[in-house]
Design a protein around this motif. Structure first.
Motif, mmCIF file in Angstrom:
data_model
loop_
_atom_site.group_PDB
_atom_site.id
_atom_site.type_symbol
_atom_site.label_atom_id
_atom_site.label_comp_id
_atom_site.label_asym_id
_atom_site.label_seq_id
_atom_site.Cartn_x
_atom_site.Cartn_y
_atom_site.Cartn_z
ATOM 1 N N LYS A 206 0.677 -1.265 0.040
ATOM 2 C CA LYS A 206 -0.067 -0.089 -0.038
ATOM 3 C C LYS A 206 0.844 1.260 -0.002
ATOM 4 C CE LYS A 206 -3.472 2.353 2.631
ATOM 5 N NZ LYS A 206 -2.819 3.852 2.590
ATOM 6 N N LYS A 207 1.917 1.302 0.850
ATOM 7 C CA LYS A 207 2.639 2.569 0.973
ATOM 8 C C LYS A 207 3.663 2.607 -0.330
ATOM 9 C CE LYS A 207 2.881 2.392 5.978
ATOM 10 N NZ LYS A 207 1.851 3.353 6.122
ATOM 11 N N GLU A 208 3.915 1.695 -0.981
ATOM 12 C CA GLU A 208 4.806 1.676 -2.240
ATOM 13 C C GLU A 208 3.844 2.425 -3.118
ATOM 14 O OE1 GLU A 208 8.014 1.199 -2.748
ATOM 15 O OE2 GLU A 208 8.949 -0.014 -1.484
ATOM 16 N N ALA A 209 2.545 1.877 -3.416
ATOM 17 C CA ALA A 209 1.578 2.449 -4.403
ATOM 18 C C ALA A 209 1.092 3.939 -4.031
ATOM 19 C CB ALA A 209 0.555 1.412 -4.038
ATOM 20 N N ASP A 210 1.108 4.203 -2.925
ATOM 21 C CA ASP A 210 0.909 5.825 -2.391
ATOM 22 C C ASP A 210 1.815 6.588 -2.959
ATOM 23 O OD1 ASP A 210 -1.616 5.032 -1.292
ATOM 24 O OD2 ASP A 210 -0.822 4.978 0.454
ATOM 25 N N PHE A 211 3.102 6.324 -2.455
ATOM 26 C CA PHE A 211 4.290 6.879 -2.810
ATOM 27 C C PHE A 211 4.482 7.193 -4.555
ATOM 28 C CE2 PHE A 211 9.027 6.604 -4.095
ATOM 29 C CZ PHE A 211 9.331 7.880 -3.949
ATOM 30 N N ARG A 212 4.239 6.153 -5.209
ATOM 31 C CA ARG A 212 4.443 6.059 -6.480
ATOM 32 C C ARG A 212 3.043 7.044 -7.250
ATOM 33 N NH1 ARG A 212 4.937 1.191 -7.285
ATOM 34 N NH2 ARG A 212 2.786 0.359 -7.618
ATOM 35 N N GLU A 244 7.480 7.109 5.043
ATOM 36 C CA GLU A 244 6.264 6.013 5.387
ATOM 37 C C GLU A 244 6.738 4.581 4.770
ATOM 38 O OE1 GLU A 244 2.454 7.187 4.644
ATOM 39 O OE2 GLU A 244 2.529 8.663 5.786
ATOM 40 N N VAL A 245 7.339 4.463 3.573
ATOM 41 C CA VAL A 245 7.775 3.408 2.959
ATOM 42 C C VAL A 245 9.075 3.038 3.525
ATOM 43 C CG1 VAL A 245 8.847 2.493 1.003
ATOM 44 C CG2 VAL A 245 6.805 3.901 0.791
ATOM 45 N N PHE A 246 9.959 3.903 3.895
ATOM 46 C CA PHE A 246 10.967 3.707 4.725
ATOM 47 C C PHE A 246 11.099 3.066 6.020
ATOM 48 C CE2 PHE A 246 14.519 5.363 7.448
ATOM 49 C CZ PHE A 246 15.757 4.745 6.775
ATOM 50 N N GLU A 247 10.139 3.625 7.003
ATOM 51 C CA GLU A 247 9.924 3.089 8.109
ATOM 52 C C GLU A 247 9.249 1.676 8.190
ATOM 53 O OE1 GLU A 247 10.726 4.573 11.006
ATOM 54 O OE2 GLU A 247 11.552 6.470 10.138
ATOM 55 N N ASN A 248 8.458 1.732 7.325
ATOM 56 C CA ASN A 248 7.927 0.304 7.134
ATOM 57 C C ASN A 248 8.858 -0.839 6.891
ATOM 58 O OD1 ASN A 248 5.051 -1.092 7.337
ATOM 59 N ND2 ASN A 248 5.933 -1.940 5.496
ATOM 60 N N VAL A 249 9.774 -0.419 5.970
ATOM 61 C CA VAL A 249 10.839 -1.441 5.444
ATOM 62 C C VAL A 249 11.582 -1.772 6.405
ATOM 63 C CG1 VAL A 249 12.729 -1.761 3.977
ATOM 64 C CG2 VAL A 249 10.787 -0.887 3.065
ATOM 65 N N LYS A 250 12.154 -0.635 7.469
ATOM 66 C CA LYS A 250 12.842 -0.813 8.664
ATOM 67 C C LYS A 250 12.355 -1.882 9.470
ATOM 68 C CE LYS A 250 13.416 2.934 10.600
ATOM 69 N NZ LYS A 250 14.107 3.949 11.630
ATOM 70 N N ARG A 251 10.987 -1.841 9.915
ATOM 71 C CA ARG A 251 10.106 -2.931 10.626
ATOM 72 C C ARG A 251 10.196 -4.232 9.849
ATOM 73 N NH1 ARG A 251 6.885 1.842 11.571
ATOM 74 N NH2 ARG A 251 5.522 1.232 9.943
ATOM 75 N N LEU A 252 10.133 -4.080 8.631
ATOM 76 C CA LEU A 252 10.097 -5.439 7.827
ATOM 77 C C LEU A 252 11.494 -6.047 7.984
ATOM 78 C CD1 LEU A 252 8.080 -7.227 6.120
ATOM 79 C CD2 LEU A 252 9.043 -5.943 4.302
ATOM 80 N N LEU A 253 12.503 -5.338 7.802
ATOM 81 C CA LEU A 253 13.842 -5.908 7.887
ATOM 82 C C LEU A 253 14.186 -6.369 9.184
ATOM 83 C CD1 LEU A 253 16.093 -2.977 6.064
ATOM 84 C CD2 LEU A 253 15.510 -5.383 5.407
#
Length: 561
Positions: A206-212, A244-253
């Motif tokens: 969702k966040k990747e799509a919103d960013f794009r 928001e993409v960055f923060e979510n990726v950090k949690r995912l990592l």
């Protein structure tokens, strides 16, 4: 976690079953059967190769030259068959995936445009974000990943069956330990990591799509942003979306780090355990040295086949998140209103006139009444002008005439859709040639170039075709034409299509009085029945009736003169 897995599987099957029971089902099933047969042959050859690799080591250890060259010959012969077999398997798999994607994309696109679902989506309470990504990306991922996981599962079953026999003949305790080890690893991984990874991957999509989408909006509204000097505001918004993409990726990592620590430690055992188990038999001379290689190869194949969930867990969670997005989109496109939720709606009757009878118009959520008990008839060959303060419901009235809004009560009598042409407030320029712009929406209409030029001259755009190199020139017309030129171009559509009725929403708002007068004179000259919405007092000159709407839901009908 079991409930989550069942929900994802149910959503997956709801989407998938339509293709496998469609009119293309036999072709699809035939391709799938071909893929499975290739996979079966590939697995059989893998067993042979694993065995011969062990024999090769034993022959070298025993210095048995004839056995060594005999094994090498068999090895090469198997590889000659193995290479094209693997290539054929991948081709059939990808072709089946492509066919499935074409069919599913066609189905989603058809549903997206059916009954104006693409329009209703903006007013839905379900918050279906980025439908473009769901059709383009999520459908592609769904078809590719579905086949990939299915075939990995089939391959794993075949490998377990084929290599377990080899392993059982070498060491029975190895097989028992392997099964228990794989079951425990799968349970631990799914219970601990399942739900968090599914949720984070869903948010990531969702966040990747919103960013794009935020970047696409900049491109589409570049001029307006430049006029407003809104670079700082837009830049901050784009950066915030990426943050928001960055923060979510950090949690995912973090979760992936923990998962990788577990899986790396978990997957180390197969590389050492077989050698430890068969070592005593090798040292005592009861078993050939090559059996270590054969046992290790078989053990690893069986282990990773049983361990398919753990090994592909991150990909599975991403896939599950994509399934959920696609399912909610499909659910919206196919939803129907139950009788218990039914609310009063405006009735539309098809007839050879344009009439509004006791219409009470409300917003789509029924929270506000815009117009109350309106009755008016537009005389054939004449014009009705709708005026009023901003927000009183002028454009909303046109939406109800077009059938876009039906919230409220009363009846709208109107001709069939092919006899009416609507000109919305914001001109729509299609992707295509200048000819396409003029003929839209009836692109099959055959009109010679001299007539096209004559119509362009009628709307003061005589040089348009020469300016861009002819009627077959393709441009981004919403960028290269001014708003006034776009409005005149949409009037040219009216003159070419020659409908019996026209509905115009602020269709001359960007034009000077002379151009406005000339365009309305054309409408009067061809005997068109038209209804306009506008603010300019000069528009009264071109209409026989004026409907004045008020913000207190009342109205007044005035006949000119």
């Amino acid at each position: 976690m079991d409930r989550l897995n069942f929900k994802v599987f149910r959503q997956f099957w709801t989407i998938a079953k339509s293709y496998w029971s469609s009119d293309e089902k036999w072709q699809a099933r035939g391709l799938l059967l071909g893929v499975v047969l290739f996979l079966l042959a590939y697995t059989g050859l893998s067993v042979v190769l694993n065995n011969k690799r062990g024999v090769l080591i034993s022959a070298l250890s025993a210095k048995d030259e004839s056995r060594f060259w005999e094994t090498v010959t068999i090895f090469v012969a198997v590889l000659v068959i193995y290479a094209p077999l693997l290539a054929g398997y991948r081709y059939l798999r990808d072709r089946l995936s492509l066919n499935w994607r074409r069919w599913l994309t066609d189905r989603f696109v058809t549903s997206y445009f059916h009954d104006r679902a693409y329009y209703l989506l903006n007013m839905s309470e379900l918050k279906i974000d980025n439908p473009d990504q769901r059709i383009a990306e999520d459908v592609r991922s769904f078809t590719q990943e579905s086949l990939a996981f299915l075939l990995v599962l089939v391959e794993s079953v075949l490998a377990v069956i084929a290599f377990s026999g080899v392993l059982w003949g070498i060491s029975k305790p190895l097989v028992i330990f392997l099964v228990l080890y794989a079951v425990v690893g799968t349970l631990v991984t799914t219970v601990v990591f399942g739900k968090p990874l599914v949720r984070l991957n869903f948010e990531q999509l969702k966040k990747e799509a919103d960013f794009r989408f935020s970047l696409v909006r900049i491109r589409e509204n570049a001029e307006a942003i430049a006029f407003y000097r809104g670079e700082d505001r837009e830049s901050q918004q784009v950066k915030q979306r990426f943050l928001e993409v960055f923060e979510n990726v950090k949690r995912l990592l973090i979760w992936e780090l923990n998962l990788n620590i577990l899986t790396n430690a978990y997957e180390f055992i197969p590389f050492i355990l077989p050698a430890l188990v068969v070592a005593p038999a090798i040292f005592s001379g009861d078993m050939e040295v090559g059996k270590v290689t054969e046992a290790q190869g078989a053990f690893i194949r069986v282990f990773f086949s049983l361990n398919v969930v753990v090994a592909r867990f991150q990909a599975l969670t991403t896939f599950g998140a994509g399934i959920n997005r696609l399912y909610t989109f499909a659910e919206f496109l196919e939803q129907t209103v139950s009788p218990t939720e039914a609310k009063p709606t405006i009735q539309t009757v098809e007839a050879d006139r344009l009439e509004i009878d006791h219409l009470t118009l409300q917003t789509p959520n029924y929270q506000r009444t815009l117009i109350e008990d309106l009755s008016v008839t537009v005389p054939t060959g004449q014009g009705l002008l709708v005026m009023g303060a901003s927000g009183c419901g002028k454009s909303s009235l046109l939406r109800s005439l077009a059938g876009l809004w039906d919230s409220g009560q009363g009846t709208i009598v109107r001709p069939s859709a092919d006899r009416i042409l609507f000109l919305p407030q914001r001109p729509y320029m299609v992707l295509g040639s200048l000819r396409d712009q003029l003929l839209y929406p009836n692109l099959t209409l055959e009109v010679e170039e001299p007539q096209l030029k004559q119509v362009l001259q009628s709307v003061n755009l005589a040089d348009l075709s020469d300016r861009f190199g002819g009627f077959d020139a393709e441009r981004d017309w919403s960028d290269v034409l001014s708003l006034g030129e776009q409005q005149r171009l949409t009037f040219a559509r009216l003159l070419l299509q020659k409908p019996d009725y026209a509905i115009l929403d602020e269709a001359t708002s960007a034009l000077d009085p002379d151009n406005e007068e000339k365009l309305y004179q054309h409408l009067q000259a061809i005997g068109l029945t038209f209804l306009s919405v506008g603010h300019r007092e000069t528009l009264v000159n071109y209409h026989q009736l004026v409907l004045k709407l008020s913000q207190d839901q009342t109205w007044e009908l005035v006949e000119k003169g």
